[in-house]
Design an enzyme around this catalytic site. Structure first.
Site, PDB file in Angstrom:
ATOM      1  N   SER A  78      10.719 -43.805 -30.933  1.00 24.08           N
ATOM      2  CA  SER A  78      11.181 -44.598 -32.060  1.00 24.08           C
ATOM      3  C   SER A  78      11.901 -45.818 -31.489  1.00 24.08           C
ATOM      4  O   SER A  78      13.115 -45.960 -31.603  1.00 24.08           O
ATOM      5  CB  SER A  78      12.097 -43.790 -32.974  1.00 24.08           C
ATOM      6  OG  SER A  78      12.460 -44.578 -34.103  1.00 24.08           O
ATOM      7  N   LYS A 115       3.794 -56.612 -25.346  1.00 21.41           N
ATOM      8  CA  LYS A 115       4.564 -55.847 -26.334  1.00 21.41           C
ATOM      9  C   LYS A 115       4.527 -56.594 -27.669  1.00 21.41           C
ATOM     10  O   LYS A 115       4.671 -57.824 -27.701  1.00 21.41           O
ATOM     11  CB  LYS A 115       6.023 -55.711 -25.855  1.00 21.41           C
ATOM     12  CG  LYS A 115       7.013 -55.203 -26.910  1.00 21.41           C
ATOM     13  CD  LYS A 115       6.798 -53.752 -27.293  1.00 21.41           C
ATOM     14  CE  LYS A 115       7.705 -53.318 -28.459  1.00 21.41           C
ATOM     15  NZ  LYS A 115       7.335 -51.985 -28.989  1.00 21.41           N
ATOM     16  N   GLY A 123      -4.510 -40.596 -26.677  1.00 20.67           N
ATOM     17  CA  GLY A 123      -4.804 -39.365 -25.949  1.00 20.67           C
ATOM     18  C   GLY A 123      -5.625 -39.525 -24.692  1.00 20.67           C
ATOM     19  O   GLY A 123      -6.242 -38.556 -24.239  1.00 20.67           O
ATOM     20  N   CYS A 151       3.422 -50.449 -37.052  1.00 15.90           N
ATOM     21  CA  CYS A 151       4.651 -49.979 -36.400  1.00 15.90           C
ATOM     22  C   CYS A 151       5.328 -48.925 -37.283  1.00 15.90           C
ATOM     23  O   CYS A 151       5.680 -49.200 -38.426  1.00 15.90           O
ATOM     24  CB  CYS A 151       5.637 -51.102 -36.140  1.00 15.90           C
ATOM     25  SG  CYS A 151       7.188 -50.422 -35.495  1.00 15.90           S
ATOM     26  N   THR A 188       0.807 -43.410 -23.607  1.00 21.43           N
ATOM     27  CA  THR A 188       1.644 -42.322 -23.104  1.00 21.43           C
ATOM     28  C   THR A 188       1.420 -42.044 -21.615  1.00 21.43           C
ATOM     29  O   THR A 188       2.371 -41.919 -20.840  1.00 21.43           O
ATOM     30  CB  THR A 188       1.362 -41.043 -23.920  1.00 21.43           C
ATOM     31  OG1 THR A 188       1.778 -41.272 -25.272  1.00 21.43           O
ATOM     32  CG2 THR A 188       2.119 -39.848 -23.365  1.00 21.43           C
ATOM     33  N   ASN A 215      -0.384 -56.303 -35.275  1.00 17.54           N
ATOM     34  CA  ASN A 215      -0.012 -54.891 -35.384  1.00 17.54           C
ATOM     35  C   ASN A 215       0.388 -54.581 -36.827  1.00 17.54           C
ATOM     36  O   ASN A 215       1.428 -55.035 -37.299  1.00 17.54           O
ATOM     37  CB  ASN A 215       1.145 -54.617 -34.415  1.00 17.54           C
ATOM     38  CG  ASN A 215       1.586 -53.165 -34.401  1.00 17.54           C
ATOM     39  OD1 ASN A 215       1.049 -52.343 -35.135  1.00 17.54           O
ATOM     40  ND2 ASN A 215       2.564 -52.856 -33.562  1.00 17.54           N
TER      41      ASN A 215
HETATM   42  O1  RRO Z   1       8.446 -50.468 -31.107  1.00 12.43           O
HETATM   43  C1  RRO Z   1       8.080 -49.396 -31.638  1.00 12.43           C
HETATM   44  O2  RRO Z   1       8.883 -48.569 -32.075  1.00 12.43           O
HETATM   45  C2  RRO Z   1       6.667 -49.075 -31.819  1.00 12.43           C
HETATM   46  C3  RRO Z   1       5.718 -49.964 -32.303  1.00 12.43           C
HETATM   47 BR1  RRO Z   1       6.082 -51.746 -32.671  1.00 12.43          BR
HETATM   48  C4  RRO Z   1       4.393 -49.512 -32.540  1.00 12.43           C
HETATM   49  O3  RRO Z   1       3.496 -50.246 -32.995  1.00 12.43           O
HETATM   50  N1  RRO Z   1       4.104 -48.221 -32.267  1.00 12.43           N
HETATM   51  C5  RRO Z   1       5.020 -47.361 -31.786  1.00 12.43           C
HETATM   52  O4  RRO Z   1       4.698 -46.189 -31.560  1.00 12.43           O
HETATM   53  N2  RRO Z   1       6.300 -47.804 -31.565  1.00 12.43           N
END
Ligand code: RRO
Length: 310
Positions: free
Chosen positions: A68, A43, A248, A128, A270, A125
Site C-alpha cells: 500500500s 514509477k 505472477g 492504483c 513482485t 495507470n
Molecule cells: O503506489 C502504489 O501504492 C501502487 C500503485 Br500507483 C499501483 O498502481 N499499484 C500498486 O499496487 N501500488
C-alpha cells in the site's frame, strides 16, 4: 530468438519491470537500462512529488507481496526529464507511467507529454488501489470511457492503459467495448489485486501500516487472474491493441504462459522486487530453454495460440 516487435520498434526480448518496482529514482531506472530487460517503465507519476503512505507499506510474503505504497513518486517533471535525457543517448524503449490524483491532473500531464519531445510510449495507470478515498478508475466504467474520450481529443502520441483485474465476463465484455473505441497501443493487465489482507499468525497482526493492513496483492497468488485477464482481452480487443501481461511471473515458464494467452510484452513486479534487476537475465535464459525444448524459433509461432477448446 526472443525479439519482439512492439509499436513499430524491435525489442531484444519481451521483458519489462512492472511500474512501481525498481523505477522510483534515476539510479533505479539506470539499473533497468543496464539490465537485460527489453524495455522499462517509470514509477507512476503525479504532477507534484508525493511521499506516499506511512511505512511499512510493502511486504514480501512466501507466495507474493502486499503493498500500500500510496503513489510515492518524485513528481512528473522528474520522470519526464529522465525520459528526455535517456532517449537522446539510448535506443532501449522507455515507457512513462502517469497516475494523476484527478482527471484534470491526468489531462495536464498528458498535455505536457504532447508538448514535449518525448517520443516513447505513455502508460496511463487507471488502477492504483492504494490512495485512501480514491477508488480505482478502472472499476468505474463510465468514468473510464469519459476519460479516454477526453484524452483522445488531443493526445496524439502512443498510449496504453494499465487496468485492474476483472473477475466477471460481463466486466471483460464492457471494458473491451469501451477500449475498442480508442486508438490505444496496448492494454496492460493486471495491476495488483486490490485490498487483500495478509496477516501474521505469530504476532496476530497485519504486516503493513496503511489502511489497517489492506493492500494490493501481487506475485504467485495472482497468476491465474492475470492470465485470465490477458486472455479475456486478447480475445475481445481489436488486433491493433496489444496486450502487456503482468502478474505472477517468476520463471521463464510463467512468461511462456502469458505469451501463449496473447501477451506481446510481459512485466515483472513482485519477483523483481525480491531478486533485483539480474532477474531479467535468468528469465531470458529460462524462456529460451523452453522454446528450444518445444522447437520454437520465434515468439510469434506461439503467441496467443493457447488451445482453449478442449
Ligand atoms: O503506489 C502504489 O501504492 C501502487 C500503485 Br500507483 C499501483 O498502481 N499499484 C500498486 O499496487 N501500488
Amino acid at each position: 530468438m526472443l525479439t519482439t516487435q512492439f509499436f513499430g520498434s524491435i525489442y531484444t526480448n519481451p521483458l519489462m519491470n512492472a511500474s512501481g518496482v525498481n523505477c522510483f529514482t534515476t539510479y533505479e531506472l539506470d539499473q533497468l537500462a543496464d539490465s537485460k530487460a527489453g524495455a522499462f517503465v517509470t514509477k507512476s507519476a503525479t504532477l507534484q512529488a508525493r511521499k506516499g503512505n506511512p511505512k511499512p507499506r510493502y511486504y514480501d510474503v512466501p507466495l507474493g507481496s502486499i503493498n500500500s505504497m500510496g503513489l510515492p513518486n518524485n513528481g512528473f517533471d522528474y520522470y519526464l526529464d529522465y525520459a528526455l535525457n535517456y532517449q537522446k543517448q539510448h535506443t532501449t524503449a522507455l515507457f512513462l507511467s502517469i497516475s494523476g490524483m484527478s482527471t484534470e491532473e491526468n489531462i495536464t500531464m498528458l498535455h505536457k507529454i504532447v508538448e514535449s519531445e518525448f517520443n516513447g510510449i505513455t502508460e496511463l495507470n487507471l488502477s492504483c488501489p492504494n490512495v485512501p478515498g480514491k477508488p480505482q478508475i478502472g472499476y468505474d466504467f463510465p468514468l473510464t470511457e469519459k476519460i479516454l474520450q477526453e484524452v483522445f481529443t488531443f493526445f496524439d502520441k502512443p498510449l496504453g492503459v494499465k487496468l485492474p483485474p476483472y473477475f466477471d465476463f460481463a466486466h471483460f465484455d464492457e471494458m473491451a467495448r469501451i477500449l475498442n473505441q480508442f486508438p490505444l497501443v496496448y492494454v496492460n493487465s493486471i495491476n495488483s489485486v486490490g485490498n487483500g489482507l495478509y496477516i501474521d499468525s505469530n504476532s496476530e497482526s497485519v504486516v503493513i501500516k496503511p489502511k489497517n493492513g489492506f493492500g494490493g496483492i501481487g506475485g504467485e497468488y495472482v497468476k491465474p487472474t492475470a492470465l485470465a485477464n490477458v486472455r479475456a482481452f486478447y480475445t475481445r480487443l481489436k488486433p491493433e491493441i496489444k496486450l502487456i501481461g503482468t502478474g505472477g511471473i517468476r520463471t521463464g515458464q510463467d512468461v511462456f504462459e502469458h505469451l501463449l494467452c496473447g501477451a506481446t510484452m510481459v512485466q515483472i513486479g513482485t519477483e523483481l522486487h525480491k531478486e533485483g534487476p539480474e532477474i531479467f537475465e535468468r528469465i531470458e535464459k529460462e524462456l529460451k530453454e523452453i522454446m528450444r525444448q518445444k522447437n520454437y524459433q520465434t515468439i510469434d509461432e506461439f503467441r496467443g495460440k493457447l488451445k482453449d477448446d478442449l
